[in-house]
Motif scaffolding. Structure first.
Motif, PDB file in Angstrom:
ATOM      1  N   GLY A   7     -51.583 -97.989  13.082  1.00 42.48           N
ATOM      2  CA  GLY A   7     -50.229 -98.433  12.798  1.00 42.48           C
ATOM      3  C   GLY A   7     -49.389 -98.753  14.013  1.00 42.48           C
ATOM      4  N   GLY A   8     -49.928 -98.522  15.190  1.00 44.97           N
ATOM      5  CA  GLY A   8     -49.168 -98.838  16.383  1.00 44.97           C
ATOM      6  C   GLY A   8     -49.015-100.341  16.564  1.00 44.97           C
ATOM      7  N   GLY A   9     -48.149-100.711  17.502  1.00 35.52           N
ATOM      8  CA  GLY A   9     -47.937-102.122  17.776  1.00 35.52           C
ATOM      9  C   GLY A   9     -46.746-102.324  18.675  1.00 35.52           C
ATOM     10  N   LEU A  10     -46.332-103.573  18.751  1.00 38.35           N
ATOM     11  CA  LEU A  10     -45.179-103.962  19.570  1.00 38.35           C
ATOM     12  C   LEU A  10     -43.985-104.181  18.653  1.00 38.35           C
ATOM     13  CD1 LEU A  10     -43.917-104.955  22.244  1.00 38.35           C
ATOM     14  CD2 LEU A  10     -44.824-107.233  21.683  1.00 38.35           C
ATOM     15  N   VAL A  11     -42.858-103.569  19.009  1.00 39.40           N
ATOM     16  CA  VAL A  11     -41.655-103.682  18.191  1.00 39.40           C
ATOM     17  C   VAL A  11     -40.452-103.752  19.125  1.00 39.40           C
ATOM     18  CG1 VAL A  11     -41.432-101.172  17.954  1.00 39.40           C
ATOM     19  CG2 VAL A  11     -40.407-102.675  16.236  1.00 39.40           C
TER      20      VAL A  11
END
Length: 120
Positions: A7-11
């Protein structure tokens, strides 16, 4: 028990993200679950923990009111809902488990980590 976080990512700053951690190979409801994070050049730090039933949670001060931990024992999954994200929340996030009662310490099973990057 084996743990798999995702579920990680760039936000962007101010945004939200939800991490998930699925447990395999154990009786999920036997475990307290925790989330930790490690930023570049820093030690791993506790983010929050939840007891076996979900009835008790504890958070590190900097995330209180912004992050929420929950669990679904039927799905063998623990979640970390992150809101109002700040650039300083950027880190690799790890889920962890243990069979004792403490929520902030004693974790001896660890997932592989998922990267969260918050841009300003």
């Amino acid at each position: 028990v084996q743990l798999q976080a995702s579920g990680g990512g760039l936000v962007q700053a101010g945004g939200s993200l939800r991490l998930s951690c699925v447990a395999f190979g154990g009786i999920f409801s036997n475990y307290a679950m925790g989330w930790f994070r490690q930023a570049p050049g820093k030690e791993r730090e506790f983010v929050g923990g939840i007891n076996w039933s979900g009835g008790s949670t504890f958070y590190e001060d900097s995330v209180k009111g912004r992050f929420t931990i929950s669990r679904d024992n039927a799905r063998n999954t623990v979640y970390l809902q992150m809101s109002s994200l700040l650039p300083e929340d950027t880190a690799v996030y790890y889920c962890a488990a243990h069979e004792d009662s403490g929520l902030t310490y004693g974790y001896n099973y660890w997932g592989q980590g998922t990267q969260v990057t918050v841009s300003s």
